[in-house]
Structure formats: structure tokens, C-alpha cells
Design a protein around this motif. Structure first.
Motif, PDB file in Angstrom:
ATOM      1  N   GLY A 276       0.810  -1.204   0.000  1.00 13.22           N
ATOM      2  CA  GLY A 276       0.000   0.000   0.000  1.00 13.22           C
ATOM      3  C   GLY A 276       0.846   1.258   0.000  1.00 13.22           C
ATOM      4  O   GLY A 276       0.527   2.237  -0.680  1.00 13.22           O
ATOM      5  N   ALA A 277       1.941   1.251   0.745  1.00 15.38           N
ATOM      6  CA  ALA A 277       2.851   2.399   0.756  1.00 15.38           C
ATOM      7  C   ALA A 277       3.484   2.596  -0.617  1.00 15.38           C
ATOM      8  O   ALA A 277       3.621   3.733  -1.097  1.00 15.38           O
ATOM      9  N   PHE A 278       3.862   1.492  -1.244  1.00 19.15           N
ATOM     10  CA  PHE A 278       4.417   1.576  -2.601  1.00 19.15           C
ATOM     11  C   PHE A 278       3.385   2.198  -3.549  1.00 19.15           C
ATOM     12  O   PHE A 278       3.700   3.087  -4.352  1.00 19.15           O
ATOM     13  N   GLY A 279       2.139   1.739  -3.446  1.00 20.68           N
ATOM     14  CA  GLY A 279       1.090   2.279  -4.302  1.00 20.68           C
ATOM     15  C   GLY A 279       0.800   3.739  -4.020  1.00 20.68           C
ATOM     16  O   GLY A 279       0.568   4.532  -4.947  1.00 20.68           O
ATOM     17  N   ALA A 280       0.822   4.132  -2.746  1.00 24.89           N
ATOM     18  CA  ALA A 280       0.590   5.535  -2.409  1.00 24.89           C
ATOM     19  C   ALA A 280       1.677   6.423  -2.994  1.00 24.89           C
ATOM     20  O   ALA A 280       1.408   7.522  -3.500  1.00 24.89           O
ATOM     21  N   GLY A 281       2.912   5.945  -2.936  1.00 24.18           N
ATOM     22  CA  GLY A 281       4.004   6.710  -3.544  1.00 24.18           C
ATOM     23  C   GLY A 281       3.826   6.840  -5.041  1.00 24.18           C
ATOM     24  O   GLY A 281       4.104   7.892  -5.635  1.00 24.18           O
ATOM     25  N   ALA A 282       3.338   5.768  -5.673  1.00 24.06           N
ATOM     26  CA  ALA A 282       3.125   5.808  -7.117  1.00 24.06           C
ATOM     27  C   ALA A 282       2.028   6.806  -7.483  1.00 24.06           C
ATOM     28  O   ALA A 282       2.125   7.515  -8.493  1.00 24.06           O
ATOM     29  N   VAL A 283       0.984   6.882  -6.665  1.00 24.16           N
ATOM     30  CA  VAL A 283      -0.074   7.868  -6.908  1.00 24.16           C
ATOM     31  C   VAL A 283       0.500   9.275  -6.812  1.00 24.16           C
ATOM     32  O   VAL A 283       0.237  10.144  -7.662  1.00 24.16           O
ATOM     33  N   GLY A 284       1.294   9.508  -5.784  1.00 29.67           N
ATOM     34  CA  GLY A 284       1.934  10.820  -5.651  1.00 29.67           C
ATOM     35  C   GLY A 284       2.841  11.137  -6.823  1.00 29.67           C
ATOM     36  O   GLY A 284       2.870  12.274  -7.314  1.00 29.67           O
ATOM     37  N   GLY A 285       3.575  10.120  -7.302  1.00 28.37           N
ATOM     38  CA  GLY A 285       4.436  10.336  -8.463  1.00 28.37           C
ATOM     39  C   GLY A 285       3.642  10.694  -9.700  1.00 28.37           C
ATOM     40  O   GLY A 285       4.026  11.578 -10.473  1.00 28.37           O
ATOM     41  N   ALA A 286       2.502  10.015  -9.907  1.00 28.77           N
ATOM     42  CA  ALA A 286       1.669  10.310 -11.076  1.00 28.77           C
ATOM     43  C   ALA A 286       1.085  11.712 -10.999  1.00 28.77           C
ATOM     44  O   ALA A 286       1.050  12.445 -11.994  1.00 28.77           O
ATOM     45  N   LEU A 287       0.623  12.112  -9.808  1.00 29.45           N
ATOM     46  CA  LEU A 287       0.032  13.442  -9.664  1.00 29.45           C
ATOM     47  C   LEU A 287       1.059  14.550  -9.834  1.00 29.45           C
ATOM     48  O   LEU A 287       0.723  15.658 -10.273  1.00 29.45           O
ATOM     49  N   TYR A 321      13.177  -1.877  10.648  1.00 30.26           N
ATOM     50  CA  TYR A 321      12.108  -1.086  11.257  1.00 30.26           C
ATOM     51  C   TYR A 321      11.041  -0.760  10.216  1.00 30.26           C
ATOM     52  O   TYR A 321      11.332  -0.171   9.173  1.00 30.26           O
ATOM     53  N   ILE A 322       9.796  -1.095  10.510  1.00 34.97           N
ATOM     54  CA  ILE A 322       8.716  -0.819   9.573  1.00 34.97           C
ATOM     55  C   ILE A 322       8.512   0.677   9.379  1.00 34.97           C
ATOM     56  O   ILE A 322       8.130   1.141   8.293  1.00 34.97           O
ATOM     57  N   ALA A 323       8.804   1.459  10.431  1.00 34.58           N
ATOM     58  CA  ALA A 323       8.635   2.908  10.326  1.00 34.58           C
ATOM     59  C   ALA A 323       9.602   3.514   9.316  1.00 34.58           C
ATOM     60  O   ALA A 323       9.335   4.589   8.776  1.00 34.58           O
ATOM     61  N   LEU A 324      10.725   2.861   9.038  1.00 30.73           N
ATOM     62  CA  LEU A 324      11.665   3.343   8.031  1.00 30.73           C
ATOM     63  C   LEU A 324      11.391   2.713   6.669  1.00 30.73           C
ATOM     64  O   LEU A 324      11.519   3.376   5.634  1.00 30.73           O
ATOM     65  N   THR A 325      10.981   1.447   6.670  1.00 29.11           N
ATOM     66  CA  THR A 325      10.734   0.755   5.396  1.00 29.11           C
ATOM     67  C   THR A 325       9.530   1.323   4.664  1.00 29.11           C
ATOM     68  O   THR A 325       9.533   1.432   3.437  1.00 29.11           O
ATOM     69  N   VAL A 326       8.495   1.703   5.404  1.00 25.12           N
ATOM     70  CA  VAL A 326       7.283   2.234   4.759  1.00 25.12           C
ATOM     71  C   VAL A 326       7.578   3.484   3.931  1.00 25.12           C
ATOM     72  O   VAL A 326       7.196   3.563   2.757  1.00 25.12           O
ATOM     73  N   PRO A 327       8.269   4.517   4.481  1.00 30.43           N
ATOM     74  CA  PRO A 327       8.567   5.676   3.618  1.00 30.43           C
ATOM     75  C   PRO A 327       9.482   5.335   2.448  1.00 30.43           C
ATOM     76  O   PRO A 327       9.404   5.970   1.391  1.00 30.43           O
TER      77      PRO A 327
END
Length: 562
Positions: A276-287, A321-327
Motif C-alpha cells: 500500500g505504501a508503494f502504491g501511495a508513492g506511485a499515486v503521488g508520483g503520477a500526480l 524497522y517498519i517505520a523506516l521501510t514504509v517511507p
């Protein structure tokens, strides 16, 4: 009924913005249906990947789930691209979606009955990949039929955004479905997701240009596509860069289940969160793509994105750490969509409409070949040396992809005009010809001053590339030994029909080459063009009736038009 918008109306369209392609009803309707289909596909991927971690303990088998999806695109995309250029693209899209619906239903039944083995799961994902292979070129080439050229870059980015909107929520939903109801339920949701897109496609009525010439056979169409791309340096650069990017970028998708399980100690919900984080980043990249394209060249955007992906991959392989991997997944998702959409747009804007699906299919072949091979490679490395080493090695590959831009940068396409020139008309012939008459031999005679020879040769080098790209064979340049001012361009086409196709493929941007050659020509009038057919030598059999294939004289009197 959904009517298509002509791409030729670019001058009448509103200004371009990140979301401006949504102004076109056809694109908007199909886009929303595609998002639902992609959502189901991502839920299915979560189910397949996590099921594989349960039924196969080997890391390379988990990574092979991604390979089994990407491999059909490598094997069948070129064939699919030829079909998309030769047949009704809507019918190709419908066929691919219906096929995937049937495969998904079968997969659901097998999973529900507990009959899935690791290799059977890979077979089903391979078959779904086959549907995607035939869908991809037709869908991407159809975007140019839905929106004008000036909105094409935005439409491609929005397509990526749609997929990654699904990626941002689909994996989380998929993780919840797998955790609560099992993988079979995820497969059932995917099967249902194809229905809205099939319904929208049945209502779409694209405007197809009239077929002025007989349709090419698939074999000839594939050969024409290969020839066009091989003789187009700008497209070749994209293919090379796409393959390298595919190798490096596949690491994240292939190893993400292992990152979630082994490095972060999580389960299906953790895997879904990372996706989901990967997909959210992709949405931001597209916008942000429209704004970034105003500030950076295509090459600059691709290079920065590759470096960002490399950093994200390396940190994800190191971090517990998930808090670092997510971003880091957010950064990787943005870099993923920006790089791939830049490559895709460069191919589309570098290719005329008659061959665009084949060029896109070759781009898919090379990129997904990199992804398929990379997924297997990183699975093998992680199985023997750990996920950390695999991710760091993938980051190095991404840095190499960025550095390649120093030697083979992407071409800028803003000023290209690839519309057909449409100035050539088939000449009247003194000898009767049919479409299958041939081989046809064409000569063009020039008179060139000695001081213009160097410029003439340089211009002829580009002429040779365009001729061969558009179907000419056995091209050669000859100089008269008795009169050094006389130069003869000579080439052949297999048939008279292929000669007509060859001339109809010239674009507006190609026109400056024959114009410059006419300016360099110093003879009376224009360069002399002769069109001839080869002749069978020797006596004809008794009772033989002469045909155009038996004749040797020029098909027309020497022409002054090239």
C-alpha cells in the motif's frame, strides 16, 4: 454508448494539467473500470504470493510468482502488438479480459477445493500473465485514440496512477481477505473485478481510420515492427534503459513478501501495508508528473527517479524497522511510476500510429524480460546470501541505469510531428501491376556537385535509415564511374503493395530529408525516379501467358516525383 475522441483535435483541447485527460469521457469511463480490475489483480497477487509462502518454503519459489506474471509478456507481447495494430483494438482488449475472467474463476475453484500445488499456482499466474500480455499493447496504444497527443503524457501517468491507487489499497484489502477468508476468496474477488471493464469495453465504439490498404498478415506485421524499432535509435535507447530498470526495480516486488516476513517479522497485513505504501508513492508520483515534466527533461526525470529508487531499495534491504521501510516504499513507488511512464511516453511520442502498438510491445518485452530475469535473480541471491545482499545489489543496478543516461540519453519528443505526410500517390503504370507484383526495384538518380558530396552523403545516411525503417530492402548508393556527378539510390520492395506501404509510412518529420536532397540535386528538374520489376531470364515454357512478373521494362516512364 461511448464514442471515441479523435486524437487529431489537440488544438481544440483545454490546457494540459495532471488530471486533464479526465475531461475525455471515453478515457474516464475505461479508466475507472480499469482501476476496479487492477484492484482485483492486486488482491489476487497478494493471495498468490502469500499462498506461495505457505505451500513452498523456498525463497526462489516465492520470487517466481512475479516471474510467472512477467514471463508471458516477454513471450507474447510482440505478437500481441502486431494484433493490436492490425485488428480492432477493442476486440483484442475484450478477448484478453474474458480470458482472464475464465482463468481466474478456474483458479478460485481449484483453491477452494484445496487442489493448489506450487507449480499449479505458478501455471495459473502464468495464464493470467498471458491475458495481460495481450491486453497491454492494445490498451496502451488505445490511449492515443482516447486523448489528443498533447494530453498523452498525462494520460499515461494517470494510467499508472490508477494502477497504483489500486496498489495502495488493494494489497491491504487483499491482506485482510487472505487473513480472514483465505487465498481462494482473494481469487474470487479478482474474478469479479473483470466484469465492469468487460461491460465498459462492450459499449465503447472507437473511431477507426479507414483501411486504405489490405491488412498485413501477422508475420509481416511483426517483421515490420521489429524493423521499425531496430532502425529508430531513440526507441532503441528506451528499450535498453527499460531492460536495465526492469532488472533492478523487480527486486522490490519480488522480495517484498520476504522483506515483510524475514526483515520486519510481519505477516500478510505487513505485506499489504508495504504494498500500500508503494502504491501511495506511485499515486503521488503520477500526480506530480505534469509539474515535474515542466521542470525536468525526460532524461533528467528518469535519472533522478532511478537514483531515488536505488536509495529506497538499499535502505529497505538494511532496515529492520517498519517505520523506516514504509517511507522507502513510498519513494520507490513514486520513482517506479515516474520512470516507467517517462519511458512509455517517450516510445509513444517517438512512434507513428501505424506501428505504435508494436513499438510498445517491444518496450514491454525488454522491460518485463528484465523484470522476469531480475525476479528470478534476486530470488536466487536472497535464497543463498540473504535479502540484504539482494537488495543492495539491485540498488547498484539502478544506479547503473541512471548513469547510462550520460551515454544513451532519452530523446526529447516535444517537437516531433509523426503524422503521415500523405503527399505520395501511387503512379499510373504503363505495365499492368497487381498488389502481389514484384520484386519492385526503385532507382533515384541525382546530379550532385563535388563541393556538396559530403553533405549529400550525410543526408543519404539518414535517407537510408528511413528507407529501411519503412520497409525498403537491399538499399545501396551508387556513383557513376564515367560521370562522378551522377549518384543513384537503389532499393527494392518485395511487392508493389509493399512499395505503396513504404511510401505511405513517411511522416511530416521525414519530409525534410527528400526536400534537402532535391535542393542538393543540380540536374534539370527533379531527381529521376524509375520503378521496375525483376524479370525471369530464359525462354518461357510453351503455352505460357505473360504476366507483369515476366516484364523487365520500367513500370512508368522516368518520373520527376520521388
Amino acid at each position: 454508448m461511448l464514442q471515441a475522441t479523435s486524437a487529431s483535435t489537440a488544438d481544440d483541447t483545454p490546457p494540459v494539467s495532471a488530471l486533464s485527460p479526465f475531461r475525455f469521457p471515453v478515457f474516464r469511463s475505461i479508466w475507472f473500470a480499469s482501476v476496479l480490475s487492477n484492484l482485483g489483480g492486486l488482491i489476487q497477487t497478494v493471495g498468490a504470493s502469500w499462498m506461495m509462502t505457505s505451500i513452498a518454503k523456498s525463497a526462489d519459489m516465492v520470487a517466481l510468482v512475479q516471474t510467472s506474471v512477467a514471463l508471458p509478456i516477454v513471450l507474447f507481447s510482440l505478437f500481441a502488438g502486431a494484433m493490436a495494430d492490425s485488428l480492432d483494438r477493442r476486440q483484442v482488449l475484450l478477448g484478453a479480459q474474458i480470458f482472464n475472467l475464465l482463468v481466474s474463476i478456474t483458479l478460485t475453484v481449484f483453491a477452494w477445493l484445496g487442489m493448489i500445488s506450487p507449480w499449479l499456482l505458478l501455471l495459473f499466474t502464468f495464464l493470467i500473465g498471458c491475458g495481460a500480455a495481450f491486453n497491454g499493447p492494445a490498451w496502451q496504444a488505445s490511449v492515443g485514440d482516447m486523448v489528443p497527443r498533447s494530453h498523452l503524457a498525462g494520460a499515461v501517468a494517470i494510467n499508472s496512477m490508477g494502477f497504483n491507487i489500486a496498489r495502495s489499497v488493494g494489497p491491504a484489502i487483499g491482506g485482510a481477505i487472505v487473513a480472514g477468508a483465505g487465498a481462494a476468496a482473494a481469487f474470487a474477488v479478482n474474478a469479479a473485478s473483470y466484469i465492469p471493464l468487460i461491460w465498459v469495453l462492450t459499449r465503447w465504439r472507437p473511431v477507426r481510420p479507414p483501411q486504405l490498404l489490405p491488412r498485413e498478415t501477422l508475420g509481416i506485421a511483426i517483421a515490420a515492427g521489429l524493423r521499425y524499432v531496430s532502425m529508430s535509435p531513440g526507441i532503441r535507447r528506451v528499450l535498453v534503459r527499460g531492460a536495465v530498470f526492469g532488472i533492478g526495480a523487480s527486486s522490490v516486488m519480488a522480495l517484498l513478501p520476504l522483506i515483510a516476513r524475514d526483515l520486519l517479522g510481519g505477516g500478510p497485513m505487513t505485506y499489504g501495508l508495504l504494498l500500500g505504501a508503494f502504491g501511495a508513492g506511485a499515486v503521488g508520483g503520477a500526480l506530480s508528473s505534469a509539474r515535474l515534466r515542466q521542470r525536468l527533461s525526460s532524461e533528467g526525470l528518469a535519472r533522478v527517479s532511478c537514483i531515488a529508487f536505488a536509495i529506497a531499495a538499499a535502505v529497505s534491504g538494511i532496515s529492520p524497522y517498519i517505520a523506516l521501510t514504509v517511507p522507502m516504499m513510498v519513494i520507490a513507488g513514486a520513482a517506479w511510476v515516474l520512470t516507467l511512464s517517462t519511458f512509455n511516453v517517450t516510445v509513444q511520442l517517438s512512434t507513428p500510429r501505424w506501428v505504435v502498438a508494436r513499438a510498445l510491445s517491444l518496450y514491454q518485452v525488454t522491460t518485463f524480460a528484465g523484470m522476469a530475469g531480475g525476479s528470478w535473480l534476486w530470488g536466487v541471491i536472497s535464497a543463498s546470501d540473504g535479502v540484504l545482499l539482494a537488495m543492495v545489489a539491485a540498488a547498484i543496478v539502478m544506479l547503473i541505469c541512471a548513469a547510462m543516461g550520460l551515454r544513451i540519453p532519452l530523446s526529447e519528443t516535444d517537437d516531433l510531428n509523426l503524422d503521415p505526410l500523405r503527399l505520395w500517390q501511387a503512379p499510373e503504370t504503363a505495365v499492368p501491376v497487381e498488389s502481389r507484383t514484384g520484386p519492385v526495384v526503385i532507382t533515384v538518380e541525382y546530379n550532385i556537385r563535388e563541393e556538396d558530396v559530403l553533405e549529400f552523403l550525410n543526408t543519404m545516411a539518414e535517407r537510408r535509415r528511413i528507407r529501411k525503417r519503412d520497409g525498403a530492402m537491399n538499399w545501396m548508393l551508387l556513383r557513376d564511374l564515367a560521370d562522378p556527378h551522377v549518384w543513384v539510390e537503389r532499393f527494392t520492395t518485395p511487392t508493389w503493395l509493399e512499395y505503396i506501404r513504404h511510401n505511405n509510412r513517411m511522416t511530416q518529420d521525414d519530409a525534410n530529408i527528400p526536400q534537402r536532397l532535391r535542393e542538393l540535386h543540380q540536374g534539370p528538374g527533379l531527381p529521376v525516379v524509375r520503378r521496375m520489376i525483376e524479370r525471369q531470364t530464359g525462354a518461357l515454357p510453351a503455352g505460357h501467358v505473360s504476366t507483369p512478373h515476366d516484364l523487365a521494362e520500367p513500370l512508368t516512364d522516368p518520373s520527376r516525383s520521388s
